[in-house]
Motif scaffolding. Structure first.
Motif, short mmCIF file in Angstrom:
data_model
loop_
_atom_site.label_atom_id
_atom_site.label_comp_id
_atom_site.label_asym_id
_atom_site.label_seq_id
_atom_site.Cartn_x
_atom_site.Cartn_y
_atom_site.Cartn_z
N LYS A 223 0.82 -1.22 0.00
CA LYS A 223 0.00 0.00 0.00
C LYS A 223 0.85 1.26 0.00
N HIS A 224 1.93 1.26 0.78
CA HIS A 224 2.75 2.47 0.89
C HIS A 224 3.48 2.81 -0.41
N LEU A 225 3.57 1.84 -1.33
CA LEU A 225 4.17 2.08 -2.63
C LEU A 225 3.12 2.33 -3.70
N GLY A 226 1.84 2.33 -3.30
CA GLY A 226 0.76 2.56 -4.25
C GLY A 226 0.64 1.46 -5.29
N GLN A 227 0.99 0.23 -4.92
CA GLN A 227 0.98 -0.87 -5.88
C GLN A 227 -0.42 -1.45 -6.09
N HIS A 228 -0.83 -1.54 -7.35
CA HIS A 228 -2.04 -2.26 -7.76
C HIS A 228 -1.62 -3.04 -9.01
N PHE A 229 -1.47 -4.34 -8.88
CA PHE A 229 -0.94 -5.14 -9.98
C PHE A 229 -2.02 -5.46 -11.01
N LEU A 230 -1.74 -5.12 -12.25
CA LEU A 230 -2.66 -5.41 -13.35
C LEU A 230 -2.67 -6.91 -13.60
N LYS A 231 -3.87 -7.50 -13.65
CA LYS A 231 -3.95 -8.95 -13.88
C LYS A 231 -4.51 -9.30 -15.26
N ASP A 232 -5.00 -8.30 -15.99
CA ASP A 232 -5.58 -8.54 -17.31
C ASP A 232 -4.49 -8.46 -18.39
N GLU A 233 -4.11 -9.62 -18.92
CA GLU A 233 -3.03 -9.70 -19.90
C GLU A 233 -3.34 -8.92 -21.17
N SER A 234 -4.61 -8.92 -21.59
CA SER A 234 -4.97 -8.24 -22.84
C SER A 234 -4.76 -6.74 -22.73
N ILE A 235 -5.06 -6.17 -21.57
CA ILE A 235 -4.85 -4.74 -21.36
C ILE A 235 -3.35 -4.43 -21.35
N ALA A 236 -2.57 -5.30 -20.72
CA ALA A 236 -1.12 -5.10 -20.70
C ALA A 236 -0.55 -5.09 -22.11
N LYS A 237 -1.04 -6.00 -22.96
CA LYS A 237 -0.55 -6.06 -24.34
C LYS A 237 -0.92 -4.80 -25.11
N VAL A 238 -2.14 -4.32 -24.91
CA VAL A 238 -2.58 -3.10 -25.61
C VAL A 238 -1.72 -1.91 -25.18
N ILE A 239 -1.42 -1.81 -23.89
CA ILE A 239 -0.58 -0.71 -23.41
C ILE A 239 0.81 -0.80 -24.04
N ALA A 240 1.39 -1.99 -24.09
CA ALA A 240 2.70 -2.17 -24.72
C ALA A 240 2.67 -1.76 -26.18
N ASP A 241 1.55 -2.04 -26.84
CA ASP A 241 1.41 -1.74 -28.27
C ASP A 241 1.17 -0.26 -28.56
N THR A 242 0.98 0.57 -27.53
CA THR A 242 0.77 2.00 -27.78
C THR A 242 2.06 2.68 -28.23
N LEU A 243 3.20 2.08 -27.95
CA LEU A 243 4.47 2.67 -28.38
C LEU A 243 4.69 2.45 -29.87
N ASN A 244 5.12 3.51 -30.57
CA ASN A 244 5.38 3.32 -32.01
C ASN A 244 6.83 2.95 -32.30
N LEU A 245 7.70 3.00 -31.28
CA LEU A 245 9.10 2.54 -31.36
C LEU A 245 9.91 3.31 -32.40
N GLU A 246 9.55 4.56 -32.65
CA GLU A 246 10.27 5.36 -33.65
C GLU A 246 11.11 6.44 -32.97
N GLY A 247 12.36 6.53 -33.38
CA GLY A 247 13.23 7.59 -32.87
C GLY A 247 14.00 7.22 -31.62
N TYR A 248 13.96 5.96 -31.22
CA TYR A 248 14.68 5.52 -30.02
C TYR A 248 14.88 4.01 -30.08
N ASP A 249 15.88 3.54 -29.33
CA ASP A 249 16.17 2.10 -29.28
C ASP A 249 15.90 1.50 -27.92
N ASP A 250 15.61 2.36 -26.93
CA ASP A 250 15.45 1.90 -25.56
C ASP A 250 14.11 2.35 -24.98
#
Length: 259
Positions: free
Chosen positions: A8-35
């Motif tokens: 609680k003191h770290l404000g942690q709420h772990f996402l358990k929905d894999e599909s939402i995690a994948k969509v968030i990862a896919d929001t990056l267009n990966l252009e102009g950087y390597d990291d």
């Protein structure tokens, strides 16, 4: 190793929905950087989808239990786990001035501070995406003329195009937060250098919104503006009535006034 217990003191709420995690990862267009740097990966539900992409994924995590879990379960992260507090860490110890993206399911108790810290690195961060408390995500992306529009809105949108992507319900987290979440994406503007003193711009925006119900003539009194400048019609307005371009123009006028 057993799963990490949310703290609680770290404000942690772990996402358990894999599909939402994948969509968030896919929001990056990966252009102009390597990291890419993921802030607060927890048990790596988002990390695993970032590791599938043709990019170097680093994570920064203050929770030592999470660091141990990531180290044991994600061998691809070898030498790329930063066991530090993002808000107090000089990230160029890793990136050394290179361009990198930021992503994460951000701890709600420090999410605004994360944005302000990222703005300090805006010359290196072409893209920023992730999940916030819905109210904060909306505030970042808000346009002028509303109560939600404020310091965060103006300072972020001065340098980035901000897009609110979608809302996430409470039940997809362990433990569920008491509020809904919102996912946004920031993409740095092609020309993100302001035509005014940037430090003064930050001061004008922050000072104006600290007394947002007052007109600019009253809220900016502390800047010791000349009487002639204070007669300008813009000073009849309240801060929420100015868009980013108008705040830049106001800063230019104040700069010319000799502040």
């Amino acid at each position: 190793m057993e799963k990490v217990k949310a703290k609680k003191h770290l404000g942690q709420h772990f996402l358990k929905d894999e599909s939402i995690a994948k969509v968030i990862a896919d929001t990056l267009n990966l252009e102009g950087y390597d990291d890419v740097l993921e802030i607060g990966p927890g048990m790596g539900v988002l990390t695993k989808y970032l590791l599938e992409k043709p990019i170097n994924t680093y994570v920064i995590e203050i929770d030592t239990e999470s660091v141990t879990y990531l180290d044991e379960n994600y061998p691809k992260l070898k030498d790329k786990i930063i066991s530090k507090d993002f808000l107090r860490y000089n990230i160029n110890e890793v990136f050394e001035g290179k361009q990198f993206a930021i992503i994460g399911n951000f701890p709600y108790n420090i999410s605004t501070q994360i944005v302000f810290k990222a703005l300090e690195y805006r010359n290196q961060i072409p893209e920023f995406a992730g999940m916030f408390q819905k109210e904060v995500a909306e505030r970042i992306c808000e346009k002028k003329g509303t109560k939600a529009y404020g310091i965060l809105s103006v300072l972020v949108q001065a340098f980035y195009d901000a897009e609110y992507l979608f809302t996430v319900d409470e039940h997809v987290f362990i433990p569920p937060p008491k509020v809904k979440s919102g996912v946004l994406r920031l993409r740095r503007k092609e020309n993100f250098t302001l035509p005014c003193q940037e430090k003064l711009f930050f001061t004008v925006v922050k000072t104006a919104f600290q007394q947002r119900r007052k007109t600019l003539r009253n809220s900016l009194k502390t800047l010791n503006l000349s009487d002639s400048l204070r007669e300008d019609e813009v000073f009849n307005l309240r801060p929420e009535q100015l868009n980013v371009e108008q705040f830049i123009a106001l800063t230019q006028k104040i700069e010319a006034d000799g502040v």
